[in-house]
Write an enzyme that holds these catalytic residues in place. Structure first.
Site, mmCIF file in Angstrom:
data_model
loop_
_atom_site.group_PDB
_atom_site.id
_atom_site.type_symbol
_atom_site.label_atom_id
_atom_site.label_comp_id
_atom_site.label_asym_id
_atom_site.label_seq_id
_atom_site.Cartn_x
_atom_site.Cartn_y
_atom_site.Cartn_z
ATOM 1 N N ARG A 1 0.802 -1.213 0.000
ATOM 2 C CA ARG A 1 0.000 0.000 0.000
ATOM 3 C C ARG A 1 0.842 1.272 0.000
ATOM 4 N NH1 ARG A 1 -3.034 -3.772 1.638
ATOM 5 N NH2 ARG A 1 -1.065 -4.470 2.453
ATOM 6 N N THR A 2 1.756 1.386 0.966
ATOM 7 C CA THR A 2 2.464 2.659 1.135
ATOM 8 C C THR A 2 3.360 2.919 -0.069
ATOM 9 O OG1 THR A 2 2.453 2.137 3.483
ATOM 10 C CG2 THR A 2 3.801 3.993 2.802
ATOM 11 N N ARG B 1 11.132 3.780 4.205
ATOM 12 C CA ARG B 1 10.614 2.836 5.218
ATOM 13 C C ARG B 1 11.808 2.048 5.726
ATOM 14 N NH1 ARG B 1 5.474 -1.155 4.909
ATOM 15 N NH2 ARG B 1 4.499 0.867 5.278
ATOM 16 N N LYS C 1 26.842 -5.062 -0.779
ATOM 17 C CA LYS C 1 28.309 -5.114 -0.878
ATOM 18 C C LYS C 1 28.943 -4.447 0.330
ATOM 19 C CE LYS C 1 27.943 -3.874 -5.542
ATOM 20 N NZ LYS C 1 28.527 -3.106 -6.629
ATOM 21 N N HIS D 1 4.142 6.013 11.733
ATOM 22 C CA HIS D 1 3.780 5.855 10.321
ATOM 23 C C HIS D 1 2.877 7.056 9.998
ATOM 24 C CE1 HIS D 1 2.843 4.169 6.530
ATOM 25 N NE2 HIS D 1 2.540 2.932 6.861
HETATM 26 N N1 CP Z 1 -0.543 0.025 5.915
HETATM 27 C C1 CP Z 1 0.671 -0.232 5.394
HETATM 28 O O1 CP Z 1 1.671 0.390 5.737
HETATM 29 O O2 CP Z 1 0.660 -1.212 4.432
HETATM 30 P P1 CP Z 1 1.950 -1.697 3.625
HETATM 31 O O3 CP Z 1 2.861 -2.386 4.608
HETATM 32 O O4 CP Z 1 1.411 -2.632 2.545
HETATM 33 O O5 CP Z 1 2.616 -0.488 3.039
#
Ligand code: CP
Length: 306
Positions: A49-50, A99, A77, A127
């Site tokens: 999603r993100t 992320r 590496k 998040h």
């Molecule tokens: N909600 C969320 O962060 O989903 P993903 O891990 O698929 O990005």
């Protein structure tokens, strides 16, 4: 806003402006505001999603993306994360969406990265864009935020989504209730947040189920899923107890049949896929706020001038 690392830097007015801009982008999903801008998506943990909603948001705004694959990068590496990030910045990207599993990494990166960094999920910390899209979804459902009760149920301890909600929802006038196994409640319950029984949690206006995050647990911490569902799952029977106006949320990905029954994902009160749609709009709003401020979109300027 220079970076978006934590929602604590957002005032209620900032949030209102982002929600307004996201609503505009839901109605006008194509723009030019990121034309000739390049955003690097650096995901060191899995995501559907993100990652794709940021990519969708960038493309909708006519920007370009660089998608980083840790498994085929020079990290393998022995290159440090810092050198990787500095290398990508040196190529001239306009922003980075990151992320990473390590708590505190984003703050460390802001010490030397000059382009905006957007936190796309950091360890068990925060998040922010998931939190903002959840707030947008709640506002759409109720027409307001203040005075609402939001029950967050399940694996709160490992949830960066809950981490951001603790830092923002009370400041927008919402009350947070928590329910779930005691071992998964926060060690320090934030001010104004209450731990309640499942029965009480199910009376809230918003019932937000959290994924059991197996990847953040040792083998001994992973529960028996059948027993977990019986005690804390949003089953078909429990969904019958919800208030008629309540909404069912889940940041996803969903473990169907564990924290939520498959039929409840599709329940008329479920807004789980609406959250995904709102995710693109909120990420468009955040990108526009962080990247294009020096070059306002004439369409947006005209719409807000009315
Ligand atoms: N909600 C969320 O962060 O989903 P993903 O891990 O698929 O990005």
């Amino acid at each position: 806003m220079r970076h978006l690392i934590t929602v604590t830097t957002l005032t209620p007015d900032d949030v209102a402006a982002l929600l307004e801009r996201a609503e505009y982008r839901l109605a006008h999903p194509n723009g030019q505001t990121l034309a000739q801008r390049v955003v690097a998506n650096l995901f060191f943990e899995p995501s559907t999603r993100t990652r794709f909603s940021f990519e969708m948001a960038i493309k909708r705004l006519s920007g370009e993306t660089l998608n980083f694959q840790p498994s085929t990068s020079s990290i393998n590496k022995g290159e440090s994360l810092e050198d990787t990030i500095r290398t990508i910045e040196a190529m001239g990207v306009d922003a980075m969406v990151i992320r990473h599993e390590e708590n505190g990494i984003m703050h460390r990166l802001t010490k030397f990265v000059r382009v905006p960094i957007i936190n796309a999920g950091e360890g068990t910390n925060e998040h922010p864009t998931q939190c903002l899209l959840d707030v947008l979804t709640i506002k759409q459902a109720f027409g307001r935020l203040s005075g609402l009760q939001v029950a967050i149920i399940g694996d709160v301890l490992h949830s960066r989504v809950a981490g951001s909600h603790f830092n923002l929802l009370p400041r927008l006038g919402m009350e947070i209730l928590l329910s779930g196994p005691f071992a998964w409640m926060p060690k320090q319950v934030p001010n104004g947040v209450r731990i309640v029984t499942m029965d009480e949690a199910l009376k809230a206006d918003v019932v937000m189920m959290l994924r059991v995050q197996k990847e953040r647990m040792t083998a001994i911490e992973i529960p028996d899923f059948k027993a977990y569902r019986q005690m804390f799952g949003l089953t078909v029977n429990r969904a019958r107890l919800l208030k008629p106006h309540a909404i069912i949320m889940h940041p996803s990905p969903v473990n169907r049949g564990v924290e939520i029954d498959s039929e409840v994902v599709e329940h008329p009160q479920s807004v789980i896929f609406r959250q995904v749609t709102n995710g693109v709009a909120i990420r468009m709003a955040v990108l526009e706020e962080l990247i294009q401020e020096r070059r306002p979109d004439p369409i947006w300027a005209t719409a807000t001038a009315r």
